[in-house]
Design a protein around this motif. Structure first.
Motif, short mmCIF file in Angstrom:
data_model
loop_
_atom_site.label_atom_id
_atom_site.label_comp_id
_atom_site.label_asym_id
_atom_site.label_seq_id
_atom_site.Cartn_x
_atom_site.Cartn_y
_atom_site.Cartn_z
N TYR A 1 -10.49 108.38 118.67
CA TYR A 1 -10.35 109.55 117.80
C TYR A 1 -9.52 110.71 118.36
O TYR A 1 -9.26 111.69 117.65
CB TYR A 1 -11.75 110.10 117.46
N LEU A 2 -9.13 110.63 119.61
CA LEU A 2 -8.47 111.81 120.20
C LEU A 2 -7.07 111.52 120.74
O LEU A 2 -6.59 112.23 121.63
CB LEU A 2 -9.35 112.37 121.34
N LYS A 3 -6.42 110.50 120.20
CA LYS A 3 -5.11 110.12 120.72
C LYS A 3 -4.06 111.20 120.53
O LYS A 3 -3.15 111.36 121.35
CB LYS A 3 -4.65 108.82 120.06
N GLU A 4 -4.14 111.96 119.47
CA GLU A 4 -3.13 112.96 119.16
C GLU A 4 -3.48 114.37 119.65
O GLU A 4 -2.68 115.28 119.52
CB GLU A 4 -2.91 113.02 117.62
N ASN A 5 -4.70 114.53 120.18
CA ASN A 5 -5.16 115.88 120.54
C ASN A 5 -5.22 116.01 122.07
O ASN A 5 -6.19 115.60 122.72
CB ASN A 5 -6.54 116.13 119.93
N GLU A 6 -4.17 116.59 122.64
CA GLU A 6 -4.09 116.68 124.11
C GLU A 6 -5.19 117.57 124.70
O GLU A 6 -5.73 117.28 125.78
CB GLU A 6 -2.72 117.24 124.50
N LYS A 7 -5.50 118.65 124.03
CA LYS A 7 -6.53 119.56 124.53
C LYS A 7 -7.90 118.87 124.56
O LYS A 7 -8.67 118.98 125.53
CB LYS A 7 -6.60 120.81 123.65
N ALA A 8 -8.20 118.12 123.49
CA ALA A 8 -9.46 117.40 123.42
C ALA A 8 -9.53 116.32 124.49
O ALA A 8 -10.57 116.10 125.13
CB ALA A 8 -9.63 116.78 122.03
N ILE A 9 -8.38 115.64 124.72
CA ILE A 9 -8.32 114.60 125.76
C ILE A 9 -8.59 115.22 127.14
O ILE A 9 -9.30 114.65 127.97
CB ILE A 9 -6.95 113.90 125.74
N ASP A 10 -8.05 116.41 127.37
CA ASP A 10 -8.28 117.11 128.65
C ASP A 10 -9.77 117.40 128.85
O ASP A 10 -10.32 117.19 129.94
CB ASP A 10 -7.47 118.40 128.68
N TYR A 11 -10.41 117.89 127.78
CA TYR A 11 -11.86 118.17 127.87
C TYR A 11 -12.65 116.90 128.13
O TYR A 11 -13.61 116.87 128.92
CB TYR A 11 -12.34 118.83 126.57
N LYS B 1 -12.58 109.06 123.09
CA LYS B 1 -11.23 109.38 123.54
C LYS B 1 -10.22 108.36 123.00
O LYS B 1 -9.14 108.74 122.48
CB LYS B 1 -11.20 109.40 125.07
#
Length: 407
Positions: free
Chosen positions: A202-212, A199
């Motif tokens: 690698y996932l700072k810009e991806n809100e959907k991925a952060i939610d998952y 998180k």
């Protein structure tokens, strides 16, 4: 029935009529031989025997009777008009007669003696019947006792074996719980660490991925809590010696643990004085932890959650026990002004894995109240609750002040 034995028929008739006038049943025999035949077939309560008879005389008949196990107890009265000398009277008694009467007979005296012997015979029969009944009863009871002792011995042996087996299984279960707890917690901990790393990196810009990822972390946390609660529940079967416990200290430790949550929710906690009882402190700490934790969790939309813990001594182990300063039990009430619940679900809330609320809104494993109930019962106490939807809940606990062995 009485047997009259005389070789003179006139004597028999006269005596028989005299006895029958007094409602005494009579049988007769006109010789010693006939008398023996009748005595072997019929039970007589008394024999009135003439001494002088052709063939077998009275002495010989009585001698034969006294040698037989069945007839030796039959009382015999000798009647004689001839053998009045002392030597004949002595001989009559020696052969086994109970009385020797000389003729002419005093009828009143004879009737009195006959009635006395009839009464003695009836009493003997009653005693014999009672003796037989008692013997049977003793035999039955002895057999029952012997069977009971055998069954008790068998059952005791079976229970000892079952207990040993149960202790072994319990020990194995505890070991299993510890191993499973460690083995399950370790991979979950690693999942949490690696997911958080993914998180953050690698996932700072991806809100959907952060939610998952956040959902995954929450699921892992719930799994970790579930494992911890299950382990706590399994530990309650272990035998721990109770000790004197000041419940005020236990409560303050629990409130100290909730300092942050109490402050964040702007909650007010009111406490009264709690007693000192025999208990396992760590377990009662868990009870307070679960009840106060639930009160904070289910505070709902209340601007100021209020939790009140009170205690009073009562006479009996009863939720409605009468208050008494000398009471042997204490009643502790933990109440709040939270969301409450419908009392039709009262039995359900204390069952493991049962939850009345949406787990998306209120997190939990559904084990907390089951643990509290098991702990209270382990302390030989009672727990229940009173509530209305939207009007808070009150959990009532009754505990003995002194430890009571339940075995």
């Amino acid at each position: 029935m009485i047997l009259i034995v005389d070789d003179i028929k006139a004597n028999i008739i006269a005596l028989k009529k005299t006895l029958e006038l007094h409602n005494i049943e009579v049988d007769t025999a006109e010789s010693g031989e006939e008398a023996l035949k009748k005595i072997l077939k019929t039970n007589y309560c008394l024999i009135i025997m003439d001494v002088q008879m052709p063939g077998l005389d009275g002495f010989e008949v009585v001698k034969i009777l006294s040698g037989n196990k069945r007839t030796k107890e039959i009382p015999v009265i000798f009647l004689s008009a001839i053998s009045v000398e002392k030597k004949y009277i002595f001989k009559g008694y020696e052969t086994g007669a109970v009385d020797y009467i000389t003729k002419p007979v005093d009828t009143d005296l004879l009737i009195l003696k006959v009635k006395t012997f009839i009464k003695i015979y009836e009493q003997k029969n009653e005693l014999r019947v009672m003796k037989d009944l008692l013997s049977k009863e003793i035999k039955i009871r002895k057999e029952a006792q012997d069977n009971l002792e055998i069954k008790i011995a068998e059952r005791t042996k079976e229970l000892v074996l079952k207990n040993e087996e149960l202790e072994l299984k319990n020990h194995e279960l505890q070991q299993f719980s510890w191993v499973v707890s460690h083995d399950l917690n370790e991979p979950i901990r690693k999942i949490q660490i690696f997911i958080k790393i993914i998180k953050d990196l690698y996932l700072k810009e991806n809100e959907k991925a952060i939610d998952y990822v956040d959902r995954t972390i929450k699921s892992a946390e719930r799994m970790q809590t579930l494992i911890t609660d299950l382990l706590a529940y399994s530990r309650l079967s272990a035998n721990v010696k109770p000790e004197k416990t000041d419940l005020n200290i236990v409560l303050q430790e629990v409130l100290s643990d909730f300092d942050y949550l109490i402050e964040r929710k702007n909650a007010i906690v009111k406490t009264g004085g709690l007693p000192t009882i025999d208990s396992i402190p760590s377990q009662l700490r868990q009870v307070f932890q679960n009840l106060i934790g639930n009160a904070l969790k289910f505070s709902g939309n209340a601007e100021t959650p209020i939790i009140e813990i009170t205690s009073e001594l009562i006479k009996t182990k009863d939720f409605d026990g009468e208050i008494s300063p000398d009471g042997k039990y204490c009643r502790i009430i933990v109440s709040d002004n939270g969301i409450g619940f419908d009392e039709i679900y009262l039995d359900r809330i204390f069952i493991i894995f049962q939850s009345l609320n949406d787990r998306q809104t209120y997190e939990g494993t559904g084990i907390g109240l089951a643990i509290a109930k098991k702990i209270v019962e382990k302390h030989n106490g009672l727990i229940t609750a009173k509530s209305q939807i939207g009007k808070g809940a009150s959990f009532i606990i009754v505990l003995p002040l002194k430890y009571e062995n339940q075995n």
